[in-house]
Each structure stands twice: as C-alpha cells, then as structure tokens.
Design a protein around this motif. Structure first.
Motif, mmCIF file in Angstrom:
data_model
loop_
_atom_site.group_PDB
_atom_site.id
_atom_site.type_symbol
_atom_site.label_atom_id
_atom_site.label_comp_id
_atom_site.label_asym_id
_atom_site.label_seq_id
_atom_site.Cartn_x
_atom_site.Cartn_y
_atom_site.Cartn_z
ATOM 1 N N ARG A 350 -27.677 -28.118 31.519
ATOM 2 C CA ARG A 350 -26.257 -27.736 32.097
ATOM 3 C C ARG A 350 -26.194 -26.216 32.704
ATOM 4 O O ARG A 350 -25.401 -26.116 33.631
ATOM 5 C CB ARG A 350 -25.267 -27.464 30.641
ATOM 6 C CG ARG A 350 -23.829 -27.282 30.858
ATOM 7 C CD ARG A 350 -23.319 -26.751 29.400
ATOM 8 N NE ARG A 350 -23.411 -27.722 28.276
ATOM 9 C CZ ARG A 350 -22.613 -28.851 28.396
ATOM 10 N NH1 ARG A 350 -21.607 -29.087 29.062
ATOM 11 N NH2 ARG A 350 -22.868 -29.656 27.202
ATOM 12 N N GLU A 351 -27.193 -25.346 32.294
ATOM 13 C CA GLU A 351 -27.257 -24.154 32.878
ATOM 14 C C GLU A 351 -27.565 -24.248 34.318
ATOM 15 O O GLU A 351 -27.052 -23.694 35.408
ATOM 16 C CB GLU A 351 -28.267 -23.265 32.324
ATOM 17 C CG GLU A 351 -28.406 -21.869 32.850
ATOM 18 C CD GLU A 351 -27.223 -21.051 32.198
ATOM 19 O OE1 GLU A 351 -26.878 -20.064 33.097
ATOM 20 O OE2 GLU A 351 -26.666 -21.244 31.241
ATOM 21 N N GLU A 352 -28.413 -25.105 34.812
ATOM 22 C CA GLU A 352 -29.043 -25.293 36.010
ATOM 23 C C GLU A 352 -27.907 -26.214 36.872
ATOM 24 O O GLU A 352 -27.576 -25.676 38.167
ATOM 25 C CB GLU A 352 -30.054 -26.056 36.167
ATOM 26 C CG GLU A 352 -30.722 -26.177 37.583
ATOM 27 C CD GLU A 352 -31.270 -24.851 38.329
ATOM 28 O OE1 GLU A 352 -31.000 -24.848 39.292
ATOM 29 O OE2 GLU A 352 -31.454 -23.894 37.577
ATOM 30 N N ARG A 353 -27.461 -27.075 36.370
ATOM 31 C CA ARG A 353 -26.471 -27.835 37.170
ATOM 32 C C ARG A 353 -24.914 -27.624 37.055
ATOM 33 O O ARG A 353 -24.253 -27.727 38.391
ATOM 34 C CB ARG A 353 -26.273 -29.151 36.249
ATOM 35 C CG ARG A 353 -25.316 -30.264 36.828
ATOM 36 C CD ARG A 353 -25.894 -31.117 37.995
ATOM 37 N NE ARG A 353 -25.088 -32.342 38.349
ATOM 38 C CZ ARG A 353 -23.957 -32.170 38.924
ATOM 39 N NH1 ARG A 353 -23.491 -30.955 39.563
ATOM 40 N NH2 ARG A 353 -23.257 -33.290 39.220
ATOM 41 N N PHE A 354 -24.530 -26.489 36.322
ATOM 42 C CA PHE A 354 -22.999 -26.058 36.272
ATOM 43 C C PHE A 354 -22.812 -24.618 36.161
ATOM 44 O O PHE A 354 -21.806 -24.061 36.510
ATOM 45 C CB PHE A 354 -22.227 -26.860 35.029
ATOM 46 C CG PHE A 354 -22.182 -28.475 35.243
ATOM 47 C CD1 PHE A 354 -21.191 -28.825 36.088
ATOM 48 C CD2 PHE A 354 -22.911 -29.396 34.746
ATOM 49 C CE1 PHE A 354 -21.131 -30.450 36.345
ATOM 50 C CE2 PHE A 354 -22.697 -30.560 34.790
ATOM 51 C CZ PHE A 354 -21.843 -31.238 35.641
#
Length: 493
Positions: A350-354
């Motif tokens: 989630r951190e990397e994607r959003f």
C-alpha cells in the motif's frame, strides 16, 4: 541328505526375510522421524539431541548465556537507578552481542516498546477498561511488527512520578535489552490507529532520539508544545544514557527541581503549570544547547508519529476510511486474505502503490499513525477542563475500534459500529476465494444505532449487504448504496 539340505535352505530364507523385514521397519521409522524433524512446525525436534547444545530454528538462542568475566551484568558498580550514571555503554553492549552472536543479525533495527500506567486502580469508572484496551492496541501492533513490549505499572523511583516516571523505565529497559538498538516509549493514552505503518528507521540512522515536533516552534515561537514527549524513540547507546542523566536533572530527583519550573516558564510563556515537566525540559535542552542536542534529535513532522487527538477524530475516520476503500477498490491485492504474520507485506505494498511521498495530517490519504489523547487522563478522569470527559472516553473507544478493525480483519471479524464495545460481525468474502469484500474496511459506518440490536438481525444485515455489494460503488458516509433498502428485521431492531 537332500531333504536335510532343503530344510536348511528354507530356514535361512525365513531368517533372511525376517532380517529384511525388521531392517525395513527400522529404516521406515528413521525416515518418518527425519521427515517430522525437518518439516514439523515444532522446529526444535532433532535426532540425537544433546541438552548441552540446544538446536533451534528460531534464529535466537535464548538458552545460551556464557559466563563472561567481563560482562557488565556482573559489574557490582552497574546500577539500574536513574540517579547513578552509566559509562562505556556502547562497549558494554558490543561485548554482550559478541558473546551472544545469534542476537547480532538484525540488531540494528530491533525495537523494544515500553509503556505503563500507575500502580493503583483507576478512579475513573471506565479508566481500567480504557487502559486495558490501550495496552491491547500496543500488543497488537508489536505482535504484527515483531517488536518486544514491556509494560510497567510500578514507579521505578519514588520521586520520579507522573510524566517523569518514563525516564527510569526507559533507562532500565536499555540495560535489560542490550540486544535492542531502539527503545520506544509510548504513553498509555496514545493509540496506534494505523496498524500497517512501519517506522522509517533508515531516516533516523544518524540520530539518537526521535520525537514529534517542529524546529520553528522551538526557536521562533518558544512554545512548550513544540514537541510532544509522550511518544519517543531513543537509541540504546551512551549518548542516550547521558541525555537521560541531563534530562532528569530538571526532574523531582534533583535537589534543584523547584527552580526549574520558573526558569522554563520564563522562556516558554505558554507553559500551563508552574512545576518542571519532562516535555518542557527536553525543549529547554534543544533551545539552550542547540549545538549539542539538535544534530542528534530528529523532529518528526512528516507523518503522525503522534497526532493530537483533537486534530484527528471527528470526521477524520470516515474520510480516511473512504480513501482506503478507494485503494482497495483499485487494487485487489489489498483485499486479499492473508496470515497476520505477513501483514507487513501488504502495508509495504500500500505504501509503495498509493502512499509514497504522502505527508500525514489533515487532508492526507494516510491514517494517523498514533492518535494521542493528551489531556484526557482516562485513568484519573481529571481531564483538561477545556474538554468534555465523555467526549474523551467516547473518542478513545472509536479510535480503539478503528484500529481493532485493522487487526480483526485477519481474524475474520469487524466492528460494525465504532461507538459500540462488543458487537462484531463476520467478514464476507464475495470477491473471489481469497478476497475480502470492501465492506471489511467500513470503519465509520454507523450501521447500528443501538447496542440492543440483536445478533440475528446483524447477521441478516451483513449477509444481505454482502450479496448486494457485487459490482456496486459504496457511498462515502456509510459505504452503502443509497438505493439499497436494508431488510425489515434489521430496521425493526
């Protein structure tokens, strides 16, 4: 003679068959034994095991403690007391890790969380319940992220009470845990409200203390709220030992304690109470000795290392829930069911994607990492008079349930209403065999308005909602399409 020879051959054959049978049985037992010693979840099982050399697969040998004449634990001069300084701590820790080599890998990122509360029962009728929930919240976070936790409900120095009690506990934890690089103090009324978030330790590699704060408020505005000392990360090193020695010299253990309150108030005019406190003392050191302390203290303001609860509660939970629902609708990976032990993988995704580059605070897509109920005093009930007591307790319950939903999702349940203490509902998996419906993240949807609604009606409602949500968009406030009428039995309850 021919008959005699034939009988002898048959006897030999029978004997040979018996030997082969028993040899085969023995080898089968050895194979089964070997298989289970390798593949069994009980990884400590071994063949021909010697008690003097325990074989473990956990990575940490917690049964080995060599008798080292140079161990600091055998030094009679070493003291856990806040009043007696410790010298050479870096070398002492290094020697301990050398004599306990299984603890060296990963030690640079190892964290022990320390928290606690007062020894006596709470005066506030709901206080003990809230402290228990707050402790559970910290245990949940530590379990998910692999941290140890120590809870102190005793004063480790009779004079260092109230907000000063943390310093003796932190120093004792540093000595008790030489395997840990960081000690993480978290006040009892601070609640983790983003259970996925992982501390960015790489950011602090050149610093020894991390605290939420702003340099401009220290040096330009001279405010006692420039930092919040209720949550801090301190490196387990000699620099930190010396900081604690200096820090506590403005506390009740010092013979000069009475003079420090007026000195602090002469600089920080907005300080509310006359006596010296730990937070203003830390700001004083930063303000008066900037060249000594500022280079080694990281003032974290890019995310809610701790967020003041007034700025977090209210509509924040509903708004941030909708943003996380959007992420889950956009990428099915985040709706995938998984074991709790691998939760960090999904947080990192989630951190990397959003969320990469997303700052915390109002309007952010991020959940507040820690929501700190400063001034609420849940145990004593002596809250800041500018707050309403019920507002404090009710918002703490909402924050705890908001966080608990993120934990309980891995256990197949969810709170249907953040204001209620007991009601949980099963999650429905309607988006494939391992996908959780987006209903799993409904955190502020007031789907039930009374604690008296029956569990039967709730079960019927969730079943109905799960069936109707296929391919439908959820509304912002409740997560339920407006044109979908709930079943009659749910409305009646």
């Amino acid at each position: 003679m021919g008959k005699h020879g034939g009988a002898k051959t048959r006897a030999a054959v029978c004997f040979s068959d018996g030997v082969i049978f028993f040899a085969g049985a023995f080898m089968s037992l050895v194979l089964v034994w070997s298989y289970f010693s390798i593949f069994s979840p009980s990884s400590n099982f071994t063949l021909f095991r010697r008690d003097t050399e325990p074989i473990k697969c956990s990575g940490l040998d917690m049964q080995s403690d060599p008798e080292d004449p140079g161990s600091f634990y055998d030094d009679q001069d070493l003291s856990y007391s806040i009043e007696k300084p410790i010298t050479g701590w870096d070398e002492k820790r290094k020697q301990w890790l050398e004599s306990h080599p299984t603890f060296k890998p990963g030690s640079e990122n190892r964290i022990v969380m320390v928290t606690g509360s007062q020894p006596a029962p709470c005066k506030n009728p709901i206080g003990d319940h809230l402290l228990l929930r707050c402790f559970k919240n910290k245990v949940d976070y530590c379990r998910i992220h692999g941290h140890d936790i120590f809870y102190s409900n005793s004063l480790l120095h009779p004079k260092m009470n109230s907000y000063w009690a943390k310093l003796p506990a932190v120093k004792a934890a540093m000595i008790a845990h030489p395997e840990a690089e960081w000690i993480w103090w978290v006040d009892s009324d601070a609640i983790f409200t983003d259970m996925e978030f992982t501390l960015p330790l790489h950011r602090y590699r050149y610093h020894n203390l991390v605290v939420h704060g702003w340099p401009s408020i220290i040096y330009d505005q001279q405010s006692w709220t420039a930092v919040n000392a209720g949550v801090f990360l301190i490196r387990n090193c000699q620099w930190s030992m010396e900081l604690i020695d200096t820090w506590k010299s403005m506390g009740p253990v010092s013979p000069d304690y009475a003079k420090w309150g007026p000195i602090q108030r002469s600089i920080f005019k907005d300080k509310l109470f006359p006596e010296s406190d730990d937070q203003t003392a830390l700001i004083y050191l930063l303000y008066k000795h900037k060249e000594v302390y500022y280079p080694k203290i990281y003032l974290e303001a890019e995310y809610y290392f701790q967020g003041y609860w007034i700025g977090v509660v209210g509509g924040f939970f509903a708004n941030v829930t909708e943003r996380y629902l959007e992420m889950e609708r956009e990428d099915a990976t985040l709706r995938r069911r998984h074991a709790e032990k691998v939760s960090e993988r999904y947080g990192a995704f989630r951190e990397e994607r959003f969320l990469k580059g997303e700052f915390g605070g109002r309007g952010s897509r991020r959940r507040a990492f820690v929501t700190h109920f400063t001034g609420c005093q849940p145990c004593s009930g002596d809250h800041n008079p500018s707050y309403d007591g019920d507002t404090c307790w009710n918002e703490m319950i909402r924050a705890l349930n908001f966080a608990d939903n993120q934990v309980m999702r891995a256990y197949g349940h969810v709170h249907t209403d953040l204001k209620l203490l007991k009601l949980l509902a099963f999650l429905n998996f309607v988006d494939g065999p391992r996908r959780v419906s987006t209903v799993a993240l409904l955190a502020d949807a007031d789907l039930t308005s009374s604690a008296t609604r029956s569990s039967t009606a709730l079960a019927e409602f969730w079943e109905w909602l799960a069936l109707r949500l296929r391919g439908r968009e959820l509304t912002v406030q409740t997560g339920i399409p407006k044109d979908m009428a709930p079943p009659r039995s749910w409305e009646d309850n």
